[in-house]
Design a protein around this motif. Structure first.
Motif, PDB file in Angstrom:
ATOM      1  N   UNK A   1       0.868  -1.180   0.000  1.00 46.42           N
ATOM      2  CA  UNK A   1       0.000   0.000   0.000  1.00 46.42           C
ATOM      3  C   UNK A   1       0.904   1.229   0.000  1.00 46.42           C
ATOM      4  N   UNK A   2       1.084   1.819  -1.189  1.00 47.78           N
ATOM      5  CA  UNK A   2       1.993   2.949  -1.315  1.00 47.78           C
ATOM      6  C   UNK A   2       1.594   4.112  -0.431  1.00 47.78           C
ATOM      7  N   UNK A   3       0.293   4.207  -0.103  1.00 45.80           N
ATOM      8  CA  UNK A   3      -0.151   5.313   0.753  1.00 45.80           C
ATOM      9  C   UNK A   3       0.385   5.167   2.176  1.00 45.80           C
ATOM     10  N   UNK A   4       0.818   3.963   2.547  1.00 43.46           N
ATOM     11  CA  UNK A   4       1.317   3.731   3.910  1.00 43.46           C
ATOM     12  C   UNK A   4       2.791   3.329   3.888  1.00 43.46           C
ATOM     13  N   UNK A   5       3.544   3.803   2.928  1.00 45.98           N
ATOM     14  CA  UNK A   5       4.957   3.447   2.826  1.00 45.98           C
ATOM     15  C   UNK A   5       5.757   4.095   3.958  1.00 45.98           C
ATOM     16  N   UNK A   6       6.782   3.393   4.389  1.00 46.01           N
ATOM     17  CA  UNK A   6       7.725   3.841   5.416  1.00 46.01           C
ATOM     18  C   UNK A   6       7.049   4.145   6.754  1.00 46.01           C
ATOM     19  N   UNK A   7       5.963   3.459   7.058  1.00 50.07           N
ATOM     20  CA  UNK A   7       5.333   3.649   8.367  1.00 50.07           C
ATOM     21  C   UNK A   7       6.161   2.950   9.435  1.00 50.07           C
ATOM     22  N   UNK A   8       6.219   3.530  10.584  1.00 45.16           N
ATOM     23  CA  UNK A   8       6.920   2.922  11.712  1.00 45.16           C
ATOM     24  C   UNK A   8       6.061   1.800  12.305  1.00 45.16           C
TER      25      UNK A   8
ATOM     26  N   UNK B   1       6.305  -0.636   7.620  1.00 48.47           N
ATOM     27  CA  UNK B   1       6.240  -0.916   6.184  1.00 48.47           C
ATOM     28  C   UNK B   1       7.505  -0.387   5.514  1.00 48.47           C
ATOM     29  N   UNK B   2       7.782  -0.915   4.305  1.00 48.31           N
ATOM     30  CA  UNK B   2       8.972  -0.490   3.571  1.00 48.31           C
ATOM     31  C   UNK B   2       8.633   0.603   2.576  1.00 48.31           C
ATOM     32  N   UNK B   3       9.523   0.876   1.646  1.00 51.90           N
ATOM     33  CA  UNK B   3       9.322   1.972   0.707  1.00 51.90           C
ATOM     34  C   UNK B   3       8.164   1.723  -0.247  1.00 51.90           C
TER      35      UNK B   3
ATOM     36  N   UNK C   1      18.195  -9.815   0.750  1.00 54.10           N
ATOM     37  CA  UNK C   1      17.541  -8.932  -0.219  1.00 54.10           C
ATOM     38  C   UNK C   1      16.869  -7.767   0.497  1.00 54.10           C
ATOM     39  N   UNK C   2      16.226  -8.045   1.634  1.00 50.57           N
ATOM     40  CA  UNK C   2      15.568  -6.986   2.393  1.00 50.57           C
ATOM     41  C   UNK C   2      16.586  -5.982   2.942  1.00 50.57           C
ATOM     42  N   UNK C   3      17.734  -6.464   3.369  1.00 50.74           N
ATOM     43  CA  UNK C   3      18.770  -5.555   3.864  1.00 50.74           C
ATOM     44  C   UNK C   3      19.279  -4.675   2.723  1.00 50.74           C
ATOM     45  N   UNK C   4      19.400  -5.263   1.537  1.00 51.77           N
ATOM     46  CA  UNK C   4      19.819  -4.484   0.380  1.00 51.77           C
ATOM     47  C   UNK C   4      18.785  -3.408   0.044  1.00 51.77           C
ATOM     48  N   UNK C   5      17.495  -3.760   0.101  1.00 54.18           N
ATOM     49  CA  UNK C   5      16.438  -2.790  -0.201  1.00 54.18           C
ATOM     50  C   UNK C   5      16.385  -1.658   0.829  1.00 54.18           C
TER      51      UNK C   5
ATOM     52  N   UNK D   1      18.961   2.388   0.904  1.00 56.61           N
ATOM     53  CA  UNK D   1      18.673   3.769   0.474  1.00 56.61           C
ATOM     54  C   UNK D   1      17.903   4.550   1.550  1.00 56.61           C
ATOM     55  N   UNK D   2      16.797   3.990   2.094  1.00 58.90           N
ATOM     56  CA  UNK D   2      16.050   4.772   3.111  1.00 58.90           C
ATOM     57  C   UNK D   2      16.551   4.565   4.528  1.00 58.90           C
ATOM     58  N   UNK D   3      17.826   4.186   4.686  1.00 58.90           N
ATOM     59  CA  UNK D   3      18.333   3.802   6.003  1.00 58.90           C
ATOM     60  C   UNK D   3      18.234   4.942   7.009  1.00 58.90           C
ATOM     61  N   UNK D   4      18.658   6.137   6.648  1.00 57.85           N
ATOM     62  CA  UNK D   4      18.686   7.232   7.613  1.00 57.85           C
ATOM     63  C   UNK D   4      17.291   7.683   8.016  1.00 57.85           C
ATOM     64  N   UNK D   5      16.376   7.760   7.058  1.00 61.57           N
ATOM     65  CA  UNK D   5      15.024   8.233   7.363  1.00 61.57           C
ATOM     66  C   UNK D   5      14.170   7.152   8.005  1.00 61.57           C
ATOM     67  N   UNK D   6      14.392   5.882   7.617  1.00 59.20           N
ATOM     68  CA  UNK D   6      13.557   4.778   8.128  1.00 59.20           C
ATOM     69  C   UNK D   6      14.450   3.610   8.519  1.00 59.20           C
ATOM     70  N   UNK D   7      15.138   3.693   9.639  1.00 60.38           N
ATOM     71  CA  UNK D   7      16.060   2.608  10.021  1.00 60.38           C
ATOM     72  C   UNK D   7      15.363   1.299  10.361  1.00 60.38           C
ATOM     73  N   UNK D   8      14.053   1.355  10.661  1.00 58.69           N
ATOM     74  CA  UNK D   8      13.350   0.109  11.006  1.00 58.69           C
ATOM     75  C   UNK D   8      13.279  -0.845   9.822  1.00 58.69           C
ATOM     76  N   UNK D   9      13.379  -0.336   8.598  1.00 53.40           N
ATOM     77  CA  UNK D   9      13.339  -1.205   7.423  1.00 53.40           C
ATOM     78  C   UNK D   9      14.548  -2.140   7.401  1.00 53.40           C
TER      79      UNK D   9
END
Length: 330
Positions: free
Chosen positions: A84-91, A100-102, A284-288, A291-299
């Motif tokens: 659900x792109x509307x809920x991307x990067x949710x904590x 959620x991821x990117x 694969x998930x660690x690779x994904x 890029x958003x590591x600093x803004x969303x470290x939970x990913x």
């Protein structure tokens, strides 16, 4: 005539009585041992494992990961394709425990489904390395001579090649290849086959060396010589006497290596040359998540956490089994 035979004086020991008493004591001790439960190295090992809390902790974690790999639907209600792109990067929240991821995909669901590929690579690679390394080590140790020299020198050559380096070179050259030795290497199982093949082809020398040393230690034992003197065939001697007594160290080391292969797969996948999307694995998930590591470290945090726990569980299990089957550690 005067009888010169004298009885033993008080305060002096009779050697005959002492010897009889010692014999009686030894007989009683032997009888006591014989009447007690028989103990073997295997029985002592399992008794030691049952008292080791690390064995139970690691076994429980491994069973949990195996269940996640075999039946991921038991642990999550979301499908692996949910996003659900509307809920991307949710904590992390009540709806999405790990956030959620990117792409708006549920990270907890992807972590659960990612256990399948990661553990499958580790198990298949460990089984292949154990079979190939044990077979070559058994042949080298039992036959000896020029066969031993040839296999040992070949193992030295492969042992000198860094596993991750050859994995990078080998997998990079196969990225655009569709078949290898007539086997399709695209798709989910094809990509897994590539990674497993690299680990098996270049990971066997350590197991071969260990198995060879164990066979050389077992071969001069009396029960092997007695079987050979009675006319037993070499195949029967290997199957009934040599292999069962030489296999335990290889199995222990293979259990420890399983965790190392899972970590190696994650490393190659992180570099983008191991498992690749749409295959889901912890690497694969660690690779994904890079890029958003600093803004969303939970990913990054949760797949890395599960990867670390899985590797630690297999290493703990291997250490517990090694300590149990090594009489010098008890």
């Amino acid at each position: 005539m005067t009888d010169k035979t004298t009885a033993p004086q008080p305060g002096h020991d009779d050697p005959g009585q002492d010897e009889a008493a010692a014999t009686t004591t030894r007989s009683a001790a032997i009888a006591e041992v014989a009447e007690g439960p028989s103990r073997s190295l295997t029985a002592d090992a399992f008794r030691s494992l049952r008292r080791n809390p690390f064995f139970w902790i690691s076994s429980a974690l491994i069973v949990l990961f195996l269940l996640m790999a075999a039946w991921p639907s038991l642990f999550t209600t979301y499908d692996i394709g949910f996003s659900d792109l509307a809920r991307s990067r949710e904590t992390p929240s009540g709806d999405h425990w790990f956030g959620t991821d990117t792409q708006g995909a549920d990270i907890y669901t992807r972590v659960v489904y990612g256990a399948r590929a990661s553990i499958l690579v580790g198990v298949l690679a460990t089984a292949g390395v154990l079979l190939l390394g044990s077979f070559l080590g058994l042949v080298a140790g039992y036959v000896g001579g020029w066969v031993d020299t040839l296999i040992s020198r070949l193992g030295d050559i492969f042992f000198a090649i860094p596993l991750l380096l050859v994995g990078i070179i080998f997998l990079s050259s196969l990225q655009d290849t569709t078949h290898l030795l007539g086997i399709p290497i695209q798709g989910y199982f094809g990509v897994i086959f590539q990674v497993v093949l690299v680990f098996v082809l270049f990971g066997w020398p350590s197991l071969m060396r260990l198995m060879r040393s164990s066979v050389i230690q077992v071969k001069p034992n009396d029960y092997v010589q007695a079987a050979r003197a009675l006319g037993a065939s070499p195949l029967r001697i290997i199957r009934r006497h040599v292999l069962p007594n030489a296999m335990a160290p290889a199995i222990v080391v293979a259990t420890i290596n399983l965790g190392a292969y899972i970590a190696a797969e994650a490393t190659l996948s992180f570099l983008g040359i191991g498992l690749r999307p749409p295959t889901v694995s912890w690497g694969v998930m660690i690779n994904d998540a890079l890029v958003p590591l600093r803004a969303s470290p939970h990913i990054l945090f949760f797949p890395a956490l599960f990867l670390s726990i899985a590797v630690l569980a297999f290493i703990m299990l291997g250490d517990a089994v090694r300590d149990a089957f090594d009489p010098k550690s008890r």
